[in-house]
Design a protein around this motif. Structure first.
Motif, PDB file in Angstrom:
ATOM      1  N   UNK A   1      15.693   4.643  -1.804  1.00 33.99           N
ATOM      2  CA  UNK A   1      15.390   3.987  -0.165  1.00 33.99           C
ATOM      3  C   UNK A   1      14.030   4.875   0.312  1.00 33.99           C
ATOM      4  N   UNK A   2      14.185   6.002   0.439  1.00 33.63           N
ATOM      5  CA  UNK A   2      13.176   6.845   0.822  1.00 33.63           C
ATOM      6  C   UNK A   2      11.830   6.623   0.022  1.00 33.63           C
ATOM      7  N   UNK A   3      12.092   6.797  -1.352  1.00 29.49           N
ATOM      8  CA  UNK A   3      11.115   6.617  -2.210  1.00 29.49           C
ATOM      9  C   UNK A   3      10.243   5.075  -2.244  1.00 29.49           C
ATOM     10  N   UNK A   4      10.916   4.225  -1.810  1.00 29.74           N
ATOM     11  CA  UNK A   4      10.517   2.703  -1.792  1.00 29.74           C
ATOM     12  C   UNK A   4       9.633   2.748  -0.331  1.00 29.74           C
ATOM     13  N   UNK A   5      10.184   3.325   0.552  1.00 28.21           N
ATOM     14  CA  UNK A   5       9.401   3.396   1.927  1.00 28.21           C
ATOM     15  C   UNK A   5       8.061   4.351   1.649  1.00 28.21           C
ATOM     16  N   UNK A   6       8.210   5.418   1.132  1.00 33.22           N
ATOM     17  CA  UNK A   6       7.106   5.999   0.966  1.00 33.22           C
ATOM     18  C   UNK A   6       5.890   5.522   0.117  1.00 33.22           C
ATOM     19  N   UNK A   7       6.394   4.416  -0.876  1.00 30.93           N
ATOM     20  CA  UNK A   7       5.532   3.711  -1.580  1.00 30.93           C
ATOM     21  C   UNK A   7       4.919   2.440  -0.941  1.00 30.93           C
TER      22      UNK A   7
ATOM     23  N   UNK B   1       0.843  -1.141   0.028  1.00 25.40           N
ATOM     24  CA  UNK B   1      -0.219  -0.072   0.126  1.00 25.40           C
ATOM     25  C   UNK B   1       0.833   1.214  -0.108  1.00 25.40           C
ATOM     26  N   UNK B   2       0.544   2.225  -0.729  1.00 25.59           N
ATOM     27  CA  UNK B   2       1.173   3.472  -0.976  1.00 25.59           C
ATOM     28  C   UNK B   2       0.904   4.169   0.428  1.00 25.59           C
ATOM     29  N   UNK B   3       1.900   4.623   1.229  1.00 21.88           N
ATOM     30  CA  UNK B   3       1.433   5.634   2.250  1.00 21.88           C
ATOM     31  C   UNK B   3       1.849   6.883   1.958  1.00 21.88           C
ATOM     32  N   UNK B   4       1.287   7.905   2.508  1.00 16.17           N
ATOM     33  CA  UNK B   4       0.976   9.176   2.026  1.00 16.17           C
ATOM     34  C   UNK B   4       2.278   9.963   2.904  1.00 16.17           C
ATOM     35  N   UNK B   5       3.258  10.517   2.119  1.00 15.50           N
ATOM     36  CA  UNK B   5       4.168  11.191   2.818  1.00 15.50           C
ATOM     37  C   UNK B   5       3.522  12.192   3.755  1.00 15.50           C
TER      38      UNK B   5
END
Length: 150
Positions: A119-125, A7-11
């Motif tokens: 890595x941050x992009x993957x986490x935020x996704x 699930x995509x998380x909203x930054x």
């Protein structure tokens, strides 16, 4: 076998990224490390902190980090009383990190900090864990490549 749902998380503007940096006698590399890492962190759309864990260095590493802290409130130093080993230093860093996500990186730049945004992009996704794996070891000596393989 079922695939985990991603699930995509909203930054969130209150999100905080922690970098945990274990250090043992890395005084000569620390200026280069900060020179590389600070602009990368500044380019992110997320707040960040750096938790440097000095694992009993005897080369002035902790003293150098203290001079950097005077200019940057987002950097903290955890100083261990003696050399306990990298695993203990990582554990101490994780205990002191306050971020919503944590990136562990060595001060010797053997792992490229330029990959932190990926890595941050993957986490935020929506990824809970992001693991990077080196594809090649060009430029490293044969003994270093063999020890890394083992």
């Amino acid at each position: 076998m079922n695939k985990p749902l991603k699930t995509s998380r909203v930054p969130n503007e209150s999100d905080l990224l922690s970098l945990v940096v274990p250090v043992f006698n890395e005084r000569s590399m620390l200026p280069i490390f900060f020179e590389h890492v600070l602009p990368i962190l500044a380019s992110l759309d997320i707040r960040s902190e750096i938790v440097v864990v000095d694992d009993g260095s005897e080369d002035g590493s902790a003293e150098f980090v203290k001079t950097v802290i005077e200019k940057r409130s987002s950097i903290r130093l955890v100083k261990l009383s003696r050399n306990f080993g990298k695993e203990a230093a990582l554990t101490a860093g994780l205990e002191h990190a306050t971020g919503d996500a944590v990136v562990v990186i060595d001060a010797d730049l053997q792992d490229p900090p330029e990959l932190i945004p990926t890595m941050v992009e993957a986490w935020q996704s929506g990824s809970d864990v992001v693991l990077m794996q080196r594809r090649s070891r060009h430029g490293e000596s044969l003994p270093k490549r063999l020890s890394a393989h083992l």
